[in-house]
Design an enzyme around this catalytic site. Structure first.
Site, PDB file in Angstrom:
ATOM      1  N   ASP A 103       0.790  -1.231   0.000  1.00  0.00           N
ATOM      2  CA  ASP A 103       0.000   0.000   0.000  1.00  0.00           C
ATOM      3  C   ASP A 103       0.824   1.283   0.000  1.00  0.00           C
ATOM      4  O   ASP A 103       0.288   2.363   0.284  1.00  0.00           O
ATOM      5  CB  ASP A 103      -0.965   0.001   1.193  1.00  0.00           C
ATOM      6  CG  ASP A 103      -2.109  -0.977   0.961  1.00  0.00           C
ATOM      7  OD1 ASP A 103      -2.633  -1.004  -0.164  1.00  0.00           O
ATOM      8  OD2 ASP A 103      -2.460  -1.721   1.895  1.00  0.00           O
ATOM      9  N   ASP A 164      -6.582  -4.435  -5.410  1.00  0.00           N
ATOM     10  CA  ASP A 164      -6.263  -3.080  -4.965  1.00  0.00           C
ATOM     11  C   ASP A 164      -4.862  -2.655  -5.395  1.00  0.00           C
ATOM     12  O   ASP A 164      -4.574  -1.451  -5.481  1.00  0.00           O
ATOM     13  CB  ASP A 164      -6.316  -2.944  -3.432  1.00  0.00           C
ATOM     14  CG  ASP A 164      -7.341  -3.815  -2.759  1.00  0.00           C
ATOM     15  OD1 ASP A 164      -7.835  -4.751  -3.387  1.00  0.00           O
ATOM     16  OD2 ASP A 164      -7.618  -3.584  -1.580  1.00  0.00           O
TER      17      ASP A 164
HETATM   18  N1  GLY Z   1      -7.345  -1.687   0.001  1.00  0.00           N
HETATM   19  C1  GLY Z   1      -8.170  -2.238   0.999  1.00  0.00           C
HETATM   20  C2  GLY Z   1      -9.621  -2.073   0.761  1.00  0.00           C
HETATM   21  O1  GLY Z   1     -10.058  -1.622  -0.273  1.00  0.00           O
HETATM   22  O2  GLY Z   1     -10.359  -2.414   1.668  1.00  0.00           O
END
Ligand code: GLY
Length: 387
Positions: A103, A164
């Site tokens: 992330d 993601d």
């Molecule tokens: N990136 C984590 C979510 O979308 O919950």
């Protein structure tokens, strides 16, 4: 509602009223991932980190909102507040606080790439480049993927990608452009190709997560974490895919990414309820009694607008733009906190993780960020993405 400028000004003002109030509440502490009873409080204490610490994957969304507010108002207050977060994120990276995950893109694009793009802050630029280098430690050469979660040697997470990740790739594409070092671009491009080929199913729905054999690179199987079932389609994941593939197209000009963005967008739009705001998993319909995920809708609006601006076919481009506006209008009218003084969020009725029981039917930071980004896109004709 968003059809004329007068109405849009009201929408912007209502959103900025919340951001201005939060500027005081969250000057020195970070808000929690999601609201509790529709209000943000400081992040919960976790392990050795006290309440309000800069940990987790969501703390960049609040500074991201500050930069959007700066663009929408020109107010030096927002710029100054944004710059304090550059320093905090520089420190987080220097101290190695909770940075062993994919992330880095979510965190450092909004806190550091944004101020570099907007005001040329050189600390922000160098910090974002270091964040890209940190993200590269997740890259597994043979499968051509960035491992999303866990220690790189964790056998349960090894070789696992998630949808993601697509939103973390722009940090790498940007780093290659800034540094003239092609490694970042190559890693992002290969990862996007692997997601296009395996995480997107033949019907254009998506797996939330997918495993590759880390030694041979062989694609293995899809699994969910936050969706209703392994073979269902988690709404936010599909929204990440729309926006993420549109951005990979923007950086690479590989038309297969644009085509994939269109296919996943069509699947998303074909599985919306009447008011245009998705249930938290796209298998659900109006009779399900399940919750909406307003954050998936806000992300999809941004993705559809990005995609719309990159299509040579005018009819298709106008179709996605009209759908984005339809969803945005529904968010504003039925899910926003405009005129609701009891909430410090921008959007209500998001779902963070229904199977995990977190943030269900609550506002969340990324929903608010993408709602405000959508507003910036609609209100400022030449708005340039931070991604
Ligand atoms: N990136 C984590 C979510 O979308 O919950």
């Amino acid at each position: 509602m968003t059809g004329n400028l007068h109405d849009l000004t009201e929408v912007v003002d209502a959103a900025l009223e919340k951001v201005a109030a939060n500027l005081i509440t969250f000057a020195d502490v970070y808000p929690h991932d999601h609201t509790i009873d529709n209000s943000y409080r400081p992040r919960e204490r976790v392990d050795d980190y006290p309440e309000g610490s800069n940990v987790g994957w969501t703390t960049g969304f609040w500074p991201g909102m500050l930069w959007l507010a700066y663009e929408l108002t020109g107010s030096p207050e927002y710029r100054q507040a944004g710059l304090t977060h550059v320093e905090r994120f520089r420190q987080r990276l220097a101290d190695g606080v909770n940075i062993d995950h994919h992330d880095m893109g979510f965190l450092y694009t909004l806190t550091c790439v944004a101020p570099w793009r907007l005001i040329g802050d050189t600390t922000a630029r160098s910090t974002a480049l270091q964040a890209a280098e940190q993200l590269m430690t997740r890259y597994l050469e043979v499968p051509g993927i960035l491992q999303a979660w866990g220690n790189i040697d964790d056998v349960r997470q090894r070789g696992r990608v998630i949808v993601d990740t697509l939103m973390n790739l722009p940090l790498l594409y940007w780093a290659s452009l800034e540094s003239s070092d092609a490694r970042y671009h190559q890693a992002a491009y290969r990862n996007a190709c692997r997601l296009r080929d395996h995480l997107v199913r033949p019907d254009a729905s998506t797996y939330h997560t997918f495993y590759f054999d880390p030694v041979t690179g062989t694609p293995l199987y899809g699994r969910t974490e936050q969706g209703a079932a392994d073979e269902s389609c988690w709404a936010r994941g599909q929204a990440w895919a729309i926006y993420g593939f549109a951005l990979s197209y923007a950086y690479t000009c590989d038309v297969t990414f644009r085509d994939t963005a269109c296919r996943v967008a069509d699947y998303f739009l074909d599985h919306l309820p009447g008011d245009g705001v998705a249930y938290w998993d796209l298998i659900y319909t109006d009779s399900s009694g399940e919750e909406r995920d307003s954050s998936a809708a806000a992300i999809a609006v941004c993705g559809l607008l990005e995609l719309s601006g990159r299509l040579p076919d005018r009819t298709l481009s106008m179709h996605y733009s009209a759908e984005a506006r339809r969803i945005f209008d529904s968010l504003y009218q039925h899910y926003s906190t405009a005129g609701l003084p009891t909430s410090n969020a921008l959007l209500l009725q998001g779902v963070y993780n229904k199977p995990g029981g977190a943030g269900v039917d609550e506002g969340n930071l990324w929903g608010d960020y993408f709602y405000l980004e959508a507003l910036a896109r609609l209100a400022k004709t030449n708005w340039q993405p931070y991604w």
